[in-house]
Structure formats: C-alpha cells, structure tokens
Design an enzyme around this catalytic site. Structure first.
Site, mmCIF file in Angstrom:
data_model
loop_
_atom_site.group_PDB
_atom_site.id
_atom_site.type_symbol
_atom_site.label_atom_id
_atom_site.label_comp_id
_atom_site.label_asym_id
_atom_site.label_seq_id
_atom_site.Cartn_x
_atom_site.Cartn_y
_atom_site.Cartn_z
ATOM 1 N N LYS A 1 -4.571 11.804 -17.522
ATOM 2 C CA LYS A 1 -4.566 12.689 -18.663
ATOM 3 C C LYS A 1 -3.425 12.518 -19.294
ATOM 4 O O LYS A 1 -3.025 11.607 -20.079
ATOM 5 C CB LYS A 1 -5.001 14.216 -18.272
ATOM 6 N N TYR B 1 -11.290 22.294 -11.479
ATOM 7 C CA TYR B 1 -11.903 20.950 -11.770
ATOM 8 C C TYR B 1 -13.064 20.759 -11.104
ATOM 9 O O TYR B 1 -12.846 20.911 -9.788
ATOM 10 C CB TYR B 1 -10.697 20.059 -11.616
ATOM 11 N N ASP C 1 -2.351 22.515 -9.347
ATOM 12 C CA ASP C 1 -2.982 21.584 -10.169
ATOM 13 C C ASP C 1 -2.292 21.882 -11.573
ATOM 14 O O ASP C 1 -2.942 22.802 -12.362
ATOM 15 C CB ASP C 1 -4.453 21.478 -10.317
ATOM 16 N N ARG D 1 0.721 -1.093 0.026
ATOM 17 C CA ARG D 1 -0.021 0.013 0.039
ATOM 18 C C ARG D 1 0.806 1.287 0.036
ATOM 19 O O ARG D 1 0.479 2.297 -0.471
ATOM 20 C CB ARG D 1 -0.979 -0.160 1.264
#
Length: 387
Positions: free
Chosen positions: A202, A104, A177, A52
């Site tokens: 993206k 966003y 971002d 993890r």
C-alpha cells in the site's frame, strides 16, 4: 549522518543516505543470488547462507522502515498477509489472542478459519472500547492483542497507548497494523506497541506495482526470533526486485502521504453534509467517533482512506452505491489502497457474508490527483446514480 538526527522525510528520500563504496552509486543494485559462498574453513563469515532469510536485497529497505518506525529490527515478507500471519504463527496452539471485529477482511478470515483450526483461541472484540479490552484480556493466557488503526473499512480508531498498557499488564504483546496510518502519521512503537505491521503493497510502496509486507519490532526478544524463524522456515520472503521497488517507492512516501491526507480531508469535509450522502466515515472529521484519539496519536493528517455511505434514492442503498462506483470516470473501480491513483470499491461485495461494511458503503483510497477533479467526479457519479 545518524538517522536519529535528521527528519524522517530525509531518511526516506535518501534511503538513509546509502552510497555504494565501490561504484559510488546512490541507488542500490538488485541482488539476485539465491546462495552464498562458504569460507574455506566451512564458516559463513559474510553472514549470508541462503537468500530465503539472508538476502542482501532486504537490507536497505528493512533499515529504512526500521528507522522510520524507530524500531530495533525489521523483516520483509512476501505480502502483508505473510507478515501478519507470521506474528500469530509464532504463538503456540492454545494461546489466547484478541483481535478487532473491524479489521482487514482477509486477515479476519484467516484468524477465524486457519488460525482457530490450528489451535489459537481467537476472540474478536470492540477494540476501540478500552473497557471491552480489559474485560476480554486473560492475564497469563492472552499472548497477543492485535489492533488495526484506522481500521478497514469503517476507519475506526483504537487508542494504541491505552491498549498497550492493558495488554502488557496481562502479559500479552501488542501488535499494530499501521498500514493506513503509515510511519508518516503514527509511531505505534513509541506509543507502547511491541510490533508494527505494514502491508507494504500500500502506502510504503505507493505505486500499485508490487505485493509486500513488513514487520518492525521494538525489542529483539523471544517473540521476534520466533517470527523470524517462521519467515525463514515458511519461506514467505520478498523477491529481490520487489525489495528494490519498495525502497524506490519509499523515497516519495512523505510527499504522497501528505498529499493524500490533505485531499482526503478536503473530500470528507465536502461530502460530510451532502444531500446524496448518508454519512462520511473519516477520522479527520471533528464529529467522527475516534477523532479525539486519532488527533492524539496521529501527526500531520488522518490518512488517505475514507468511506462514503450513499443515500438511497430510486435505487436501494446497495444498488445506489454500486451505481455511483460504476459512474465514476477518474476513480478506478479496483481493490487495494495507498497508490498514486484514487480507487473506489463497494466493500460489502468484496467481503461477503459477515462483513461489518454496510451495503451502501463505498471505500475510497484517495490518491494524489487534483482534489477538485476527484470531487467533481464523485459529484457527477452521485447525480447520475440518483437520476
């Protein structure tokens, strides 16, 4: 060779020049183990405990992204949302944060719902206006300023360096971002940002075949360590195969981004004064509100994202825009962005009530197809919608 001594496109194409010492493979294997063996004396000298947080599948992709962003450390996440929300969840209830009004939509919704219910004081401002940032920041209380540039779906541009100065003077961290700008076009950390985020789904991956996110930090500080704990404890980590796909996708990052930028610029210029188009929103156009700032902090292009506002005719602006999208043949009517294929989307329908997107707006993600084919497809779609 030191990554700092070669060009970024070489770093990406060769994945930092990695070669497996045992097999001499130039493509990393896919590590699928979820757990790792302790030493006989009960120690973990390998540095691996549980996948993890310690998955070796992360190592190479994180290293490449970190090198491209000129950061200190990077951390992969299961999605862009997982990466972005981890930054806010590393704060404490009661902390004041600033975020842009245009951003966003999924993250905006999360901030105005879960984050505020959890206890963060979230204030949305006109982030492109430095005076508005100065007026909103609270010295000693504001812990984070979050910006997105260019910002989805209006492609507004925020001055990273000036916003960093304002944030730091107030004792706040600046997170950016930079999904649309990509490391190819912009270097937020070099401009003063503390953390840069990418929805790696993206452009970093660029093939529309995985969901991923990543954070890169300028310094290994207390905030960064809290973010890493959020990732480990919340479990928002990427899978091994997805990490491998991301690394594979990044090898062509510069080719894809450069092609998309050139095509988007050509398409924006073609439709800028088109009789069936109300407006083109693209920072690469000289009359775009953020063009001067974008030209200063973006190198090599202005991104592959743009929006068209469709002029009303027999149909209203909204109905006309939806009709244009319906009539396209090459542009795919789908959400997301940054893939090899060009996408078109009526953004207001996706975002719903409260969206800053005008109802006549179509968001375009320009891919790497032939530019003239893309223009011709939009032309015929516009004509059919206005017939």
């Amino acid at each position: 060779m030191d990554a700092k001594k070669v060009h970024p496109e070489t770093v990406a194409a060769q994945a930092l020049g990695w070669v497996d010492e045992r097999t001499r493979a130039i493509t990393p294997p896919i590590h699928v183990s979820s757990t790792y063996l302790r030493d006989p004396d009960n120690q973990y000298r390998s540095g691996r405990v549980y996948a993890r947080a310690d998955n070796p599948a992360f190592d190479q992709a994180e290293a490449v992204i970190c090198a491209l962003e000129q950061g200190t450390q990077a951390a992969l996440f299961a999605s862009g949302m997982a990466a972005a929300t981890a930054v806010f969840m590393a704060l404490a209830p009661g902390d004041h944060v600033l975020a842009p009004k245009v951003m966003y939509w999924s993250l905006r919704n999360w901030l105005m719902n879960f984050a505020t219910q959890w206890g963060l004081q979230v204030e949305l401002i006109e982030m492109t206006d430095p005076a508005a940032v100065r007026a909103a920041v609270r010295p000693g209380q504001t812990k984070l300023v979050w910006i997105e540039t260019p910002a989805n779906p209006l492609w507004t541009v925020t001055d990273i360096a000036e916003t960093a100065q304002i944030a730091h003077a107030a004792g706040a961290a600046l997170a950016v971002d930079s999904t649309v700008a990509t490391p190819v076009l912009s270097q937020p950390l070099a401009l003063g940002a503390d953390i840069v985020m990418h929805a790696a789904t993206k452009y970093l991956n660029g093939h529309s075949d995985l969901i991923a996110g990543v954070l890169v930090t300028r310094e290994d500080n207390d905030l960064w360590q809290r973010i890493r704990k959020v990732r480990a404890q919340m479990g928002g980590t990427l899978g091994s195969f997805e990490s491998w796909l991301l690394l594979r996708g990044m090898r062509t990052l510069h080719l894809r981004v450069n092609a998309a930028c050139a095509s988007a610029q050509r398409i924006a210029e073609h439709f800028a004064h088109h009789p069936l188009v109300e407006a083109v929103l693209y920072p690469g156009l000289p009359d775009a509100p953020g063009h001067a700032v974008a030209a200063r902090q973006m190198t090599g292009g202005f991104g592959g994202m743009m929006s068209l506002r469709v002029k009303a005719g027999k149909l209203s602006g909204e109905a006309g825009a939806i009709a244009v999208a319906a009539n396209t043949q090459l542009w795919k009517r789908a959400t997301s962005l940054g893939g090899t294929e060009s996408l078109i989307e009526h953004r207001a329908s996706v975002e719903g009530a409260g969206t800053p997107a005008p109802t006549d707006l179509l968001r375009l993600s320009v891919g790497i197809e032939n530019t003239e084919d893309l223009i011709a497809d939009l032309e015929q779609a516009l004509r059919l919608a206005h017939a």
